[in-house]
Design a protein around this motif. Structure first.
Motif, PDB file in Angstrom:
ATOM      1  N   UNK A  83      49.990  47.606  46.262  1.00 42.00           N
ATOM      2  CA  UNK A  83      49.853  46.636  47.345  1.00 42.00           C
ATOM      3  C   UNK A  83      49.466  45.286  46.745  1.00 42.00           C
ATOM      4  N   UNK A  84      49.518  44.253  47.560  1.00 42.99           N
ATOM      5  CA  UNK A  84      49.072  42.932  47.108  1.00 42.99           C
ATOM      6  C   UNK A  84      47.605  42.988  46.687  1.00 42.99           C
ATOM      7  N   UNK A  85      46.788  43.775  47.387  1.00 45.58           N
ATOM      8  CA  UNK A  85      45.377  43.914  47.033  1.00 45.58           C
ATOM      9  C   UNK A  85      45.203  44.600  45.677  1.00 45.58           C
ATOM     10  N   UNK A  86      46.031  45.614  45.395  1.00 49.32           N
ATOM     11  CA  UNK A  86      45.971  46.301  44.100  1.00 49.32           C
ATOM     12  C   UNK A  86      46.259  45.311  42.966  1.00 49.32           C
ATOM     13  N   UNK A  87      47.330  44.534  43.138  1.00 49.98           N
ATOM     14  CA  UNK A  87      47.721  43.576  42.109  1.00 49.98           C
ATOM     15  C   UNK A  87      46.646  42.493  41.940  1.00 49.98           C
ATOM     16  N   UNK A  88      46.070  42.036  43.052  1.00 53.31           N
ATOM     17  CA  UNK A  88      45.011  41.024  42.991  1.00 53.31           C
ATOM     18  C   UNK A  88      43.790  41.571  42.261  1.00 53.31           C
ATOM     19  N   UNK A  89      43.442  42.829  42.512  1.00 52.90           N
ATOM     20  CA  UNK A  89      42.288  43.430  41.835  1.00 52.90           C
ATOM     21  C   UNK A  89      42.518  43.494  40.326  1.00 52.90           C
ATOM     22  N   UNK A  90      43.722  43.871  39.906  1.00 54.42           N
ATOM     23  CA  UNK A  90      44.038  43.915  38.479  1.00 54.42           C
ATOM     24  C   UNK A  90      43.989  42.511  37.870  1.00 54.42           C
ATOM     25  N   UNK A  91      44.494  41.524  38.599  1.00 50.25           N
ATOM     26  CA  UNK A  91      44.489  40.139  38.112  1.00 50.25           C
ATOM     27  C   UNK A  91      43.063  39.607  37.958  1.00 50.25           C
ATOM     28  N   UNK A  92      42.204  39.973  38.895  1.00 46.44           N
ATOM     29  CA  UNK A  92      40.828  39.465  38.891  1.00 46.44           C
ATOM     30  C   UNK A  92      39.951  40.164  37.857  1.00 46.44           C
ATOM     31  N   UNK A  93      40.348  41.363  37.456  1.00 50.57           N
ATOM     32  CA  UNK A  93      39.530  42.179  36.571  1.00 50.57           C
ATOM     33  C   UNK A  93      38.888  43.291  37.384  1.00 50.57           C
ATOM     34  N   UNK A  94      38.914  44.492  36.855  1.00 50.63           N
ATOM     35  CA  UNK A  94      38.334  45.639  37.548  1.00 50.63           C
ATOM     36  C   UNK A  94      37.117  46.128  36.771  1.00 50.63           C
ATOM     37  N   UNK A  95      36.241  46.833  37.461  1.00 51.98           N
ATOM     38  CA  UNK A  95      35.049  47.372  36.813  1.00 51.98           C
ATOM     39  C   UNK A  95      35.359  48.788  36.330  1.00 51.98           C
ATOM     40  N   UNK A  96      35.207  48.981  35.024  1.00 52.83           N
ATOM     41  CA  UNK A  96      35.382  50.291  34.405  1.00 52.83           C
ATOM     42  C   UNK A  96      34.008  50.818  34.012  1.00 52.83           C
ATOM     43  N   UNK A  97      33.928  52.047  33.542  1.00 57.01           N
ATOM     44  CA  UNK A  97      32.633  52.626  33.145  1.00 57.01           C
ATOM     45  C   UNK A  97      31.956  51.808  32.054  1.00 57.01           C
ATOM     46  N   UNK A  98      32.745  51.160  31.201  1.00 60.51           N
ATOM     47  CA  UNK A  98      32.164  50.358  30.123  1.00 60.51           C
ATOM     48  C   UNK A  98      32.084  48.873  30.478  1.00 60.51           C
ATOM     49  N   UNK A  99      32.147  48.563  31.769  1.00 62.42           N
ATOM     50  CA  UNK A  99      31.959  47.193  32.231  1.00 62.42           C
ATOM     51  C   UNK A  99      33.233  46.589  32.796  1.00 62.42           C
ATOM     52  N   UNK A 100      33.106  45.360  33.332  1.00 60.27           N
ATOM     53  CA  UNK A 100      34.268  44.703  33.940  1.00 60.27           C
ATOM     54  C   UNK A 100      35.278  44.247  32.880  1.00 60.27           C
ATOM     55  N   UNK A 101      36.547  44.287  33.261  1.00 60.55           N
ATOM     56  CA  UNK A 101      37.595  43.783  32.376  1.00 60.55           C
ATOM     57  C   UNK A 101      37.763  42.285  32.612  1.00 60.55           C
ATOM     58  N   UNK A 102      38.332  41.627  31.641  1.00 65.51           N
ATOM     59  CA  UNK A 102      38.710  40.236  31.838  1.00 65.51           C
ATOM     60  C   UNK A 102      39.894  40.191  32.801  1.00 65.51           C
ATOM     61  N   UNK A 103      40.117  39.053  33.457  1.00 60.25           N
ATOM     62  CA  UNK A 103      41.302  38.937  34.306  1.00 60.25           C
ATOM     63  C   UNK A 103      42.578  39.227  33.505  1.00 60.25           C
ATOM     64  N   UNK A 104      43.548  39.819  34.167  1.00 62.85           N
ATOM     65  CA  UNK A 104      44.824  40.181  33.553  1.00 62.85           C
ATOM     66  C   UNK A 104      45.946  39.410  34.232  1.00 62.85           C
TER      67      UNK A 104
END
Length: 183
Positions: A83-104
């Protein structure tokens, strides 16, 4: 020397299987008989595509060290319909167990023309799949797979197509070519 290699699915990004406990594991030694070259970065066993190898320690550091933040681009087949929300979340950076990712950098793409994978990707008639192009500047363990899973889109197939300015191009699985070193 810089070597661009199309790592096949199931091949380890190392020359020896001794540390794995599986002496029969497929390694780079099966494909590359060039003395003194080592991978500049890694690509997990379940992933395919561009792996850079070099005999130049400084170049290896420049390519693989996180402080240099080389963009790495992947074509990713995911299970589900993004969805557009899924893509936006990936672009913004997601929180993983080892911390947030940088924007993609993320965009949905039409299925790319790729070689068949052995074994084939599982197909389920009742579950849609889609292809994304994802570019990241980090190199955490299985990061792209964990990012897509975090938004509910498990990765089915992952092919790295570029590292910095170096591109996979028309290399077939198991093939390699020399490149001029830029960095």
């Amino acid at each position: 020397m810089l070597v661009l290699f199309n790592k096949p699915y199931g091949v380890l990004s190392q020359f020896s299987a001794a540390s794995t406990g599986r002496e029969d594991a497929a390694t780079l030694a099966r494909f590359i008989a060039l003395p003194g070259v080592y991978p500049a970065g890694r690509l997990d066993k379940d992933s395919e595509g561009l792996l850079l190898l070099t005999d130049d320690g400084a170049l290896q550091q420049r390519i693989s060290h996180p402080r240099h933040k080389q963009w790495k681009r992947y074509w990713v087949q995911v299970e589900g319909a993004p969805t557009a929300d899924d893509l936006a979340a990936l672009r913004d950076g997601v929180v993983l167990k080892d911390g947030p990712t940088l924007p993609a950098r993320v965009r949905q793409i039409t299925p790319p023309a790729l070689w068949p994978r052995d074994p084939p990707v599982r197909y389920r008639k009742s579950v849609p799949d889609a292809w994304l192009e994802i570019a990241i500047r980090e190199g955490r363990n299985r990061q792209v797979r964990r990012m897509t899973a975090a938004v509910g889109l498990p990765t089915l197939r992952l092919v790295r197509i570029a590292v910095g300015d170096w591109q996979l191009g028309d290399l077939r699985p198991g093939e390699y070519r020399w490149s001029g070193a830029r960095g």
